[in-house]
Scaffold this motif. Structure first.
Motif, PDB file in Angstrom:
ATOM      1  N   TRP A  53      -4.797  -1.685  -4.408  1.00 16.93           N
ATOM      2  CA  TRP A  53      -3.776  -0.809  -3.834  1.00 16.93           C
ATOM      3  C   TRP A  53      -3.397  -1.239  -2.420  1.00 16.93           C
ATOM      4  CZ3 TRP A  53      -5.779   4.781  -5.309  1.00 16.93           C
ATOM      5  CH2 TRP A  53      -5.513   5.010  -6.665  1.00 16.93           C
ATOM      6  N   ALA A  54      -3.989  -2.328  -1.946  1.00 13.94           N
ATOM      7  CA  ALA A  54      -3.711  -2.770  -0.581  1.00 13.94           C
ATOM      8  C   ALA A  54      -3.399  -4.262  -0.491  1.00 13.94           C
ATOM      9  CB  ALA A  54      -4.892  -2.446   0.333  1.00 13.94           C
ATOM     10  N   CYS A 105     -13.422  -1.694  -5.438  1.00 19.18           N
ATOM     11  CA  CYS A 105     -12.845  -0.579  -4.674  1.00 19.18           C
ATOM     12  C   CYS A 105     -13.581  -0.418  -3.350  1.00 19.18           C
ATOM     13  CB  CYS A 105     -12.989   0.733  -5.458  1.00 19.18           C
ATOM     14  SG  CYS A 105     -12.150   0.789  -7.051  1.00 19.18           S
ATOM     15  N   TYR A 109      -9.768   0.927   4.617  1.00 17.80           N
ATOM     16  CA  TYR A 109     -10.293  -0.278   3.972  1.00 17.80           C
ATOM     17  C   TYR A 109     -11.300  -1.010   4.857  1.00 17.80           C
ATOM     18  CZ  TYR A 109      -7.272  -0.019  -0.110  1.00 17.80           C
ATOM     19  OH  TYR A 109      -6.692   0.383  -1.293  1.00 17.80           O
ATOM     20  N   ALA A 140       0.822  -1.206   0.000  1.00 17.01           N
ATOM     21  CA  ALA A 140       0.000   0.000   0.000  1.00 17.01           C
ATOM     22  C   ALA A 140       0.860   1.264   0.000  1.00 17.01           C
ATOM     23  CB  ALA A 140      -0.932  -0.001   1.216  1.00 17.01           C
ATOM     24  N   LYS A 141       1.928   1.256   0.787  1.00 17.41           N
ATOM     25  CA  LYS A 141       2.806   2.430   0.836  1.00 17.41           C
ATOM     26  C   LYS A 141       3.487   2.674  -0.504  1.00 17.41           C
ATOM     27  CE  LYS A 141       3.743   2.162   5.797  1.00 17.41           C
ATOM     28  NZ  LYS A 141       4.758   1.880   6.847  1.00 17.41           N
ATOM     29  N   MET A 176     -11.257   3.874  -4.111  1.00 13.97           N
ATOM     30  CA  MET A 176      -9.884   3.475  -3.833  1.00 13.97           C
ATOM     31  C   MET A 176      -9.766   1.962  -4.062  1.00 13.97           C
ATOM     32  SD  MET A 176      -7.555   4.290  -0.458  1.00 13.97           S
ATOM     33  CE  MET A 176      -8.502   3.250   0.683  1.00 13.97           C
ATOM     34  N   ASN A 231      -0.346   2.891  -3.281  1.00 18.41           N
ATOM     35  CA  ASN A 231      -1.641   3.508  -2.999  1.00 18.41           C
ATOM     36  C   ASN A 231      -1.600   5.010  -3.273  1.00 18.41           C
ATOM     37  OD1 ASN A 231      -3.908   4.735  -1.418  1.00 18.41           O
ATOM     38  ND2 ASN A 231      -4.296   2.589  -0.946  1.00 18.41           N
ATOM     39  N   GLN A 232      -2.374   5.444  -4.235  1.00 15.34           N
ATOM     40  CA  GLN A 232      -2.355   6.844  -4.672  1.00 15.34           C
ATOM     41  C   GLN A 232      -2.961   7.770  -3.626  1.00 15.34           C
ATOM     42  OE1 GLN A 232      -3.120   7.251  -8.929  1.00 15.34           O
ATOM     43  NE2 GLN A 232      -4.191   9.184  -8.532  1.00 15.34           N
ATOM     44  N   THR A 233      -3.912   7.265  -2.841  1.00 11.36           N
ATOM     45  CA  THR A 233      -4.509   8.083  -1.793  1.00 11.36           C
ATOM     46  C   THR A 233      -3.467   8.434  -0.739  1.00 11.36           C
ATOM     47  OG1 THR A 233      -6.698   7.096  -2.137  1.00 11.36           O
ATOM     48  CG2 THR A 233      -6.300   8.165  -0.015  1.00 11.36           C
ATOM     49  N   ILE A 238      -4.439   3.502   6.646  1.00  6.35           N
ATOM     50  CA  ILE A 238      -4.886   2.751   5.479  1.00  6.35           C
ATOM     51  C   ILE A 238      -5.729   1.546   5.889  1.00  6.35           C
ATOM     52  CG2 ILE A 238      -2.880   1.217   5.287  1.00  6.35           C
ATOM     53  CD1 ILE A 238      -4.725   3.054   2.419  1.00  6.35           C
TER      54      ILE A 238
END
Length: 232
Positions: free
Chosen positions: A179-180, A153, A88, A17-18, A175, A21-23, A84
Motif C-alpha cells: 500500500w506504500a 506488512c 511505515y 499510498a494516497k 498494513m 492505502n486503506q488505513t 504514512i
C-alpha cells in the motif's frame, strides 16, 4: 529470539499510498464523518438557541459540546495515526497471508507481537506476546488474490485510551507494504526479511481465519507452546 521491533526501511510512494492505502482512507472517512456531525450539531444548536426556551438552551448546549467534540475528533484523528511515512518507519515488519478471497476483497491473517516494550525486562530482553490478527481489505496491488499469498506488512499498534495499563496493545492491525510502494523488488525484499518459521506458522493457522475474523477483537493470542523455538 526475533526482535519485536524489527523494521523495514523503504521509500514510501506518497501518491500510490494516497490512492490505495486503506488505513489512510479510513482516517479520511472518520474525519469527514466528524465534520458532518459537527455541522449538524452546530446547526441544531443555533436553531434551539433561536427558540429561546429553557429546555432548548439546555439541549442546544449539549449539541454545542457534541459539535466541539466532533471537531476535536476531526483534528485529532490524523495526529493520532501519524503520517504514512511515520507509520511505515516506526511500525514493526510482520508477515501476513491471504486467508480468504471474496468477490470484493480479501481477508489477511497476520502474526503480530502485541506486547508493549518493557524497560524492566532482564538483560534488555523483550517479552513477546504473539497473536493471530485478521483484517478485511479491498485489494493489495502487487499481490495475487490467492489463499496462501505472502503479504509483508507493518503492524499498526495503538491504544484506545491512555488509561490502558495492560502489557499489550489494544488496537492492532496489519498494513501491507504494497500500500506504500509499487516496486516489486521492495516487496520481495520485505518478504525475505521475515523468518521462514513465521510464514510456516501462519500457513498452519489458515483454517482458523474465519473464527478469528468473527471475533470482537479480530485476534487470538497464541500460547507459548504453539510457537516455534525462534519466537519464544
Amino acid at each position: 529470539m526475533l526482535d519485536n521491533v524489527r523494521r523495514f526501511e523503504f521509500p514510501v510512494d506518497l501518491s500510490h499510498a494516497k490512492a490505495v492505502n486503506q488505513t489512510l482512507a479510513e482516517v479520511r472517512s472518520l474525519r469527514r464523518s466528524a465534520v458532518v456531525v459537527a455541522l449538524l450539531c452546530g446547526a441544531g444548536a443555533v436553531w434551539l438557541f433561536v427558540l429561546g426556551n429553557t429546555w432548548s438552551y439546555i439541549v442546544g448546549s449539549v449539541l454545542v459540546v457534541a459539535a466541539a467534540t466532533s471537531v476535536w475528533v476531526a483534528l485529532w484523528a490524523p495526529r493520532k495515526v501519524g503520517t504514512i511515512e511515520e507509520l511505515y518507519h516506526d511500525s514493526p515488519l510482520v508477515p501476513a497471508l491471504v486467508a480468504r478471497t471474496r468477490a470484493r476483497g480479501l481477508t489477511l491473517l497476520a502474526l503480530i507481537d502485541i506486547a508493549k516494550p518493557t524497560e524492566d525486562a532482564p538483560d534488555g530482553a523483550q517479552r513477546h506476546h504473539y497473536a493471530l490478527v485478521t483484517r478485511d481489505v479491498q485489494a493489495i496491488p502487487g499481490h495475487r488474490a490467492k489463499v496462501g499469498e505472502r503479504v509483508p506488512c507493518v503492524a499498526v499498534l495503538s491504544d484506545r485510551t491512555t488509561r490502558n495499563k495492560s502489557g499489550v496493545w489494544q488496537m492492532v492491525s496489519p498494513m501491507p507494504i504494497a500500500w506504500a510502494t509499487r516496486d516489486a523488488a521492495v516487496l520481495a525484499k520485505a518478504t525475505a526479511a521475515i523468518d521462514e518459521a513465521e510464514w510456516s506458522l501462519l500457513k498452519s493457522k489458515l483454517s482458523s481465519a474465519d473464527e478469528i475474523n468473527a471475533s470482537d477483537e479480530r485476534r487470538v493470542e497464541l500460547d507459548l507452546k504453539e510457537l516455534p523455538p525462534g519466537l519464544r
